[in-house]
Write an enzyme that holds these catalytic residues in place. Structure first.
Site, PDB file in Angstrom:
ATOM      1  N   SER A 178       0.850  -1.193   0.000  1.00  0.00           N
ATOM      2  CA  SER A 178       0.000   0.000   0.000  1.00  0.00           C
ATOM      3  C   SER A 178       0.879   1.233   0.000  1.00  0.00           C
ATOM      4  O   SER A 178       2.015   1.188   0.509  1.00  0.00           O
ATOM      5  CB  SER A 178      -0.901   0.017   1.242  1.00  0.00           C
ATOM      6  OG  SER A 178      -1.585   1.253   1.367  1.00  0.00           O
ATOM      7  N   TYR A 191      -2.089  -0.675  10.464  1.00  0.00           N
ATOM      8  CA  TYR A 191      -2.160  -0.972   9.028  1.00  0.00           C
ATOM      9  C   TYR A 191      -0.878  -0.534   8.329  1.00  0.00           C
ATOM     10  O   TYR A 191      -0.297  -1.291   7.547  1.00  0.00           O
ATOM     11  CB  TYR A 191      -3.375  -0.278   8.409  1.00  0.00           C
ATOM     12  CG  TYR A 191      -3.508  -0.511   6.923  1.00  0.00           C
ATOM     13  CD1 TYR A 191      -3.932  -1.744   6.428  1.00  0.00           C
ATOM     14  CD2 TYR A 191      -3.220   0.489   6.005  1.00  0.00           C
ATOM     15  CE1 TYR A 191      -4.054  -1.982   5.069  1.00  0.00           C
ATOM     16  CE2 TYR A 191      -3.341   0.269   4.639  1.00  0.00           C
ATOM     17  CZ  TYR A 191      -3.766  -0.963   4.181  1.00  0.00           C
ATOM     18  OH  TYR A 191      -3.874  -1.181   2.824  1.00  0.00           O
TER      19      TYR A 191
END
Length: 260
Positions: free
Chosen positions: A147, A160
């Site tokens: 990501s 995350y």
């Protein structure tokens, strides 16, 4: 139908929905035979299962049940995929979770562990099994989904961000290890993308303002959030021989989020 992946075999983990579904379709449209692996066959967004959709479009695909949280079930999934494919040229893994953790001072260890288990441990397990097939044949392209949040700091997303940064570190290390075997390992780093898993975030005004503020690019239609097909196009390049000298890299497709 194209021929950029003609004659190649691919396993797409997380291929029932979202980015993985688009990637499986994209690979098949470019000539690859695809094993669509996922915990569930039915797409989150509805419609035909991915393998059936590929077959309807003239491609070759089969569904394989895969649970990256279970080592034995993952091993069986790879065995079934290899039985269908014959060999494994490409492995794409898009599996995990994204949940804001809130204030880092109060986030639970259970929350942290869930991100690490799903996003890091699961990805590692997929990479490990792919290497066992690719290293002996001295050929292969492994693509993990990380990501852009693995490359920047984002408030209240520490768990995350940490998990995706770990995936990037893993990719770089494994790429160095297996390069001598002609196996390439890279990470695709998406930015905000329209998937079923983030429908709630896309409906939130504060999230929309953040994404708009942090994304410099405005496409021709004024849009600043990617489609899953944008990620499939990037993944197809990474899987193809066009990127044959690319390994240990992070291909960031985020409209410029990390650039400013």
């Amino acid at each position: 139908m194209g021929n950029r992946l003609a004659g190649k075999t691919a396993m797409v983990i997380g291929g029932s929905s979202g980015i993985g579904r688009a990637v499986a379709q994209g690979f098949a449209q470019q000539g690859a035979t695809v094993a669509v692996a996922d915990l569930h066959e039915e797409p989150r967004e509805g419609g035909s299962p991915t393998a059936a959709l590929i077959a309807e479009q003239g491609g070759a695909a089969s569904f394989v049940a895969c649970d990256l949280m279970d080592e034995d079930r993952t091993a069986r999934a790879f065995a079934q995929a290899l039985e269908f494919l014959g060999s494994l040229d490409i492995m794409f893994v898009s599996a995990g979770t994204v949940e804001p953790c809130g204030d880092t001072r109060t986030v639970s260890l259970e929350h942290f562990d869930r991100h690490m288990r799903l996003n890091v441990r699961g990805t590692f397990l997929a990479v490990q099994h792919a290497l066992r097939a690719m290293v002996p044949q001295r050929n292969g392209s492994i693509i993990t989904v990380a990501s852009n949040f693995g490359q920047v700091g984002v408030a209240e997303m520490a768990t995350y961000c940490a998990s995706k940064a770990a995936v990037i570190g893993m990719v770089r290390s494994v790429a160095v290890e297996v390069g001598k075997h002609n196996v390439r390992v890279n990470a695709l780093c998406p930015g905000a993308t329209k998937t079923q898993i983030n429908v709630g975030y896309r409906a939130d005004d504060a999230t929309q303002r953040l994404w708009q503020q942090e994304t410099p690019l405005r496409m021709a239609d004024g849009e600043y959030v990617a489609e899953t097909t944008d990620m499939a196009a990037a993944a197809t390049y990474m899987a193809s021989d066009e990127s044959r000298f690319m390994t240990g890299s992070c291909l960031t497709v985020d409209g410029g989020w990390i650039a400013h």
